[in-house]
Design a protein around this motif. Structure first.
Motif, PDB file in Angstrom:
ATOM      1  N   UNK A 187       0.780  -1.232   0.000  1.00  0.00           N
ATOM      2  CA  UNK A 187       0.000   0.000   0.000  1.00  0.00           C
ATOM      3  C   UNK A 187       0.811   1.282   0.000  1.00  0.00           C
ATOM      4  N   UNK A 188       2.137   1.184  -0.042  1.00  0.00           N
ATOM      5  CA  UNK A 188       2.955   2.403  -0.108  1.00  0.00           C
ATOM      6  C   UNK A 188       2.638   3.180  -1.380  1.00  0.00           C
ATOM      7  N   UNK A 189       2.397   2.445  -2.460  1.00  0.00           N
ATOM      8  CA  UNK A 189       1.843   3.037  -3.681  1.00  0.00           C
ATOM      9  C   UNK A 189       0.341   2.757  -3.653  1.00  0.00           C
ATOM     10  N   UNK A 190      -0.491   3.791  -3.658  1.00  0.00           N
ATOM     11  CA  UNK A 190      -1.946   3.572  -3.591  1.00  0.00           C
ATOM     12  C   UNK A 190      -2.432   2.688  -4.740  1.00  0.00           C
ATOM     13  N   UNK A 191      -3.396   1.839  -4.463  1.00  0.00           N
ATOM     14  CA  UNK A 191      -3.871   0.892  -5.469  1.00  0.00           C
ATOM     15  C   UNK A 191      -4.414   1.595  -6.707  1.00  0.00           C
ATOM     16  N   UNK A 192      -4.977   2.811  -6.537  1.00  0.00           N
ATOM     17  CA  UNK A 192      -5.529   3.525  -7.681  1.00  0.00           C
ATOM     18  C   UNK A 192      -4.438   4.015  -8.637  1.00  0.00           C
ATOM     19  N   UNK A 193      -3.176   3.995  -8.184  1.00  0.00           N
ATOM     20  CA  UNK A 193      -2.080   4.446  -9.041  1.00  0.00           C
ATOM     21  C   UNK A 193      -1.859   3.508 -10.220  1.00  0.00           C
ATOM     22  N   UNK A 194      -2.461   2.327 -10.213  1.00  0.00           N
ATOM     23  CA  UNK A 194      -2.361   1.412 -11.343  1.00  0.00           C
ATOM     24  C   UNK A 194      -3.037   2.014 -12.576  1.00  0.00           C
ATOM     25  N   UNK A 195      -3.833   3.065 -12.375  1.00  0.00           N
ATOM     26  CA  UNK A 195      -4.504   3.759 -13.489  1.00  0.00           C
ATOM     27  C   UNK A 195      -3.813   5.073 -13.858  1.00  0.00           C
ATOM     28  N   UNK A 196      -2.724   5.404 -13.169  1.00  0.00           N
ATOM     29  CA  UNK A 196      -2.117   6.726 -13.343  1.00  0.00           C
ATOM     30  C   UNK A 196      -1.264   6.830 -14.599  1.00  0.00           C
ATOM     31  N   UNK A 197      -1.539   7.886 -15.366  1.00  0.00           N
ATOM     32  CA  UNK A 197      -0.602   8.422 -16.330  1.00  0.00           C
ATOM     33  C   UNK A 197      -0.071   9.710 -15.698  1.00  0.00           C
ATOM     34  N   UNK A 198       0.653  10.521 -16.451  1.00  0.00           N
ATOM     35  CA  UNK A 198       1.231  11.732 -15.868  1.00  0.00           C
ATOM     36  C   UNK A 198       0.189  12.643 -15.236  1.00  0.00           C
ATOM     37  N   UNK A 199      -0.884  12.890 -15.952  1.00  0.00           N
ATOM     38  CA  UNK A 199      -1.849  13.875 -15.479  1.00  0.00           C
ATOM     39  C   UNK A 199      -2.631  13.403 -14.251  1.00  0.00           C
ATOM     40  N   UNK A 200      -2.980  12.119 -14.206  1.00  0.00           N
ATOM     41  CA  UNK A 200      -3.706  11.601 -13.041  1.00  0.00           C
ATOM     42  C   UNK A 200      -2.843  11.706 -11.785  1.00  0.00           C
ATOM     43  N   UNK A 201      -1.568  11.350 -11.916  1.00  0.00           N
ATOM     44  CA  UNK A 201      -0.666  11.459 -10.774  1.00  0.00           C
ATOM     45  C   UNK A 201      -0.424  12.896 -10.374  1.00  0.00           C
ATOM     46  N   UNK A 202      -0.262  13.756 -11.382  1.00  0.00           N
ATOM     47  CA  UNK A 202      -0.053  15.182 -11.073  1.00  0.00           C
ATOM     48  C   UNK A 202      -1.219  15.749 -10.289  1.00  0.00           C
ATOM     49  N   UNK A 203      -2.425  15.429 -10.727  1.00  0.00           N
ATOM     50  CA  UNK A 203      -3.593  15.967 -10.026  1.00  0.00           C
ATOM     51  C   UNK A 203      -3.688  15.421  -8.604  1.00  0.00           C
ATOM     52  N   UNK A 204      -3.367  14.141  -8.434  1.00  0.00           N
ATOM     53  CA  UNK A 204      -3.404  13.560  -7.092  1.00  0.00           C
ATOM     54  C   UNK A 204      -2.410  14.265  -6.178  1.00  0.00           C
ATOM     55  N   UNK A 205      -1.221  14.552  -6.710  1.00  0.00           N
ATOM     56  CA  UNK A 205      -0.210  15.232  -5.904  1.00  0.00           C
ATOM     57  C   UNK A 205      -0.614  16.677  -5.626  1.00  0.00           C
TER      58      UNK A 205
ATOM     59  N   UNK B  52       1.442  27.370 -10.316  1.00  0.00           N
ATOM     60  CA  UNK B  52       0.641  28.463 -10.877  1.00  0.00           C
ATOM     61  C   UNK B  52      -0.864  28.197 -10.864  1.00  0.00           C
ATOM     62  N   UNK B  53      -1.266  26.936 -10.895  1.00  0.00           N
ATOM     63  CA  UNK B  53      -2.706  26.658 -10.911  1.00  0.00           C
ATOM     64  C   UNK B  53      -3.332  27.002  -9.562  1.00  0.00           C
ATOM     65  N   UNK B  54      -4.449  27.715  -9.632  1.00  0.00           N
ATOM     66  CA  UNK B  54      -5.096  28.176  -8.412  1.00  0.00           C
ATOM     67  C   UNK B  54      -5.544  27.058  -7.488  1.00  0.00           C
ATOM     68  N   UNK B  55      -5.877  25.906  -8.047  1.00  0.00           N
ATOM     69  CA  UNK B  55      -6.381  24.793  -7.240  1.00  0.00           C
ATOM     70  C   UNK B  55      -5.272  23.982  -6.579  1.00  0.00           C
ATOM     71  N   UNK B  56      -4.007  24.270  -6.916  1.00  0.00           N
ATOM     72  CA  UNK B  56      -2.903  23.480  -6.386  1.00  0.00           C
ATOM     73  C   UNK B  56      -2.736  23.706  -4.886  1.00  0.00           C
ATOM     74  N   UNK B  57      -2.713  22.610  -4.130  1.00  0.00           N
ATOM     75  CA  UNK B  57      -2.536  22.684  -2.683  1.00  0.00           C
ATOM     76  C   UNK B  57      -1.072  22.562  -2.275  1.00  0.00           C
ATOM     77  N   UNK B  58      -0.192  22.418  -3.252  1.00  0.00           N
ATOM     78  CA  UNK B  58       1.220  22.238  -2.931  1.00  0.00           C
ATOM     79  C   UNK B  58       2.089  23.384  -3.450  1.00  0.00           C
ATOM     80  N   UNK B  59       1.474  24.437  -3.970  1.00  0.00           N
ATOM     81  CA  UNK B  59       2.256  25.490  -4.619  1.00  0.00           C
ATOM     82  C   UNK B  59       3.268  26.136  -3.678  1.00  0.00           C
ATOM     83  N   UNK B  60       2.944  26.196  -2.379  1.00  0.00           N
ATOM     84  CA  UNK B  60       3.845  26.840  -1.430  1.00  0.00           C
ATOM     85  C   UNK B  60       4.717  25.855  -0.665  1.00  0.00           C
ATOM     86  N   UNK B  61       4.527  24.565  -0.896  1.00  0.00           N
ATOM     87  CA  UNK B  61       5.287  23.553  -0.156  1.00  0.00           C
ATOM     88  C   UNK B  61       5.917  22.540  -1.105  1.00  0.00           C
ATOM     89  N   UNK B  62       6.124  22.946  -2.354  1.00  0.00           N
ATOM     90  CA  UNK B  62       6.634  22.022  -3.367  1.00  0.00           C
ATOM     91  C   UNK B  62       8.132  21.835  -3.222  1.00  0.00           C
TER      92      UNK B  62
END
Length: 424
Positions: free
Chosen positions: A243-261, A281-291
């Protein structure tokens, strides 16, 4: 290099494998090219994948304003590299003169050059590669001949949450230990790209290379039945299992993973430099200040990223190759390189730009990216690449889903690559 490929139907994959093993279907020959159109000037078409970061359109507008009689039309493909590849193959096979210049993924160069579809960049079509990082020039070449002009490079980066991880991990083991932080914060620990597509070839190759193994040896033969390869692929399999890698990551391409992060659901995320621009730069990003950004973790230090990137090539069937050559030079100039970097977080091919303090001030990931590229290993370089990547994807995917052990997946991968012709 965003490697966002979705698996095509098995019939198409089989056709690609047969195509890779077949003889030359073009009027040109590998190394020779086609003399037709070398002096031709006039409108041309530039073909590339979806321009997600709006990098290419402004450049073409700038070119067209300065060259009203040699305007460039952008043919925008999908954002799925396997579909981009198939589209180029179809038009090459049809000897289409309207696909003049195209963006070529690093791993397609050997295949396209061996088929005689790319105009060699030598003699009348030569370009100056002075100042370009040697590994990048090598990646744009086939059998010591330059076939594509280095456009932008790529290397994998480990993005992380600085608010939760003050000191980033240097090794895979250190990162795994930090998964307790993710668990305490009720988020996933780590993810890359694991859907059955080209991104999985990238991630599986990185895992194998970072553990000291390799997919192909120096002679181009598969080298997967080794303890190092087993350890590398096994690292990913174990991370999925516990479970260190979430099971849903089996469906991840770049964009799915980026959005999850960016949504705050991952502690660590392996992706390309393009993520930096969007995550900050995206307003919805929750990591913009802690990247946070660091090199991919390896066994004893920095891991081996898959060397990525796209280059620009000229079709042997183009009727306006003189214009195409000038456009190549424009698309790979230092001014354009700076625009790629600042507009789209695309890795420069010119070594001096990594030392440019003004550029580093705008793009603080550049030192990390340089480390990534310095430690990078190309995906398997072979004219049989479509069949090789299919073998890697299918067997790695089966292992990640728990349908095969890592050892069995590697054994099957070895046999499939040998059957495809890369083992002969």
């Amino acid at each position: 290099m965003k490697a966002k490929l979705t698996a095509t139907a098995s019939l198409m994959a089989g056709a690609l494998a047969l195509s890779a093993c077949g003889g030359n279907t073009s009027s040109g020959t590998a190394g020779g090219g086609d003399a037709a159109g070398l002096d031709g000037r006039g409108p041309i078409t530039y073909v590339q994948g979806k321009d997600n970061s709006n990098v290419v359109r402004p450049l073409i507008e700038k070119w067209n304003a300065a060259h009203p009689d040699e305007k460039v039309t952008l043919k925008e493909q999908t954002d799925q590299p396997d579909q981009q590849h198939d589209d180029l193959v179809q038009h090459f096979q049809a000897k289409d003169p309207n696909y003049d210049v195209m963006s070529v993924d690093l791993v397609w160069t050997a295949e396209f050059a061996a088929k005689g579809w790319l105009q060699p960049l030598k003699d009348k079509m030569a370009i100056d590669t002075t100042g370009i990082l040697p590994s990048i020039v090598e990646g744009a070449s086939y059998k010591d001949t330059l076939y594509t002009a280095p456009q932008h490079s790529d290397g994998g980066i480990l993005y992380y949450r600085k608010d939760l991880v003050p000191t980033p991990p240097k090794t895979w083991a250190e990162m795994r230990e930090m998964c307790s932080i993710a668990k305490a914060n009720n988020i996933g620990c780590f993810a890359g790209q694991y859907k059955q597509y080209e991104g999985l070839t990238v991630n599986a190759s990185e895992a194998i290379n970072s553990a000291g193994g390799s997919v192909l040896d120096k002679d181009g033969k598969p080298s997967l039945n080794t303890p190092e390869a087993k350890e590398g692929l096994g690292n990913l399999v174990k991370a999925f299992t516990d479970g260190s890698i979430p099971k849903e990551a089996i469906t991840y391409q770049e964009e799915e993973g980026r959005r999850a992060f960016q949504d705050g659901n991952l502690l660590f995320h392996r992706n390309w430099p393009y993520l930096y621009n969007l995550a900050t730069t995206e307003g919805s990003s929750k990591v913009k200040d802690v990247l946070g950004m660091t090199a991919l973790p390896g066994k004893d230090g920095p891991g081996a990223s898959s060397l990525g990137g796209h280059n620009v090539g000229v079709s042997v069937y183009s009727k306006n190759k003189a214009t195409a050559l000038d456009f190549l030079k424009f698309m790979t100039s230092e001014e354009t390189q700076r625009f790629y970097a600042t507009q789209g977080s695309l890795a420069p091919v010119l070594g001096n730009l990594y030392e440019d303090q003004k550029l580093v001030a705008k793009l603080p990931y550049l030192p990390v990216l340089k480390t990534s590229i310095e430690n990078a290993v190309p995906r398997p370089v072979t004219p049989f690449y479509p069949a090789v990547t299919q073998a890697i994807q299918e067997n790695s995917y089966a292992a990640l889903k728990g349908e095969k052990s890592a050892e069995q997946a590697l054994s099957d991968m070895q046999k499939s690559i040998e059957t495809a012709g890369a083992g002969s």
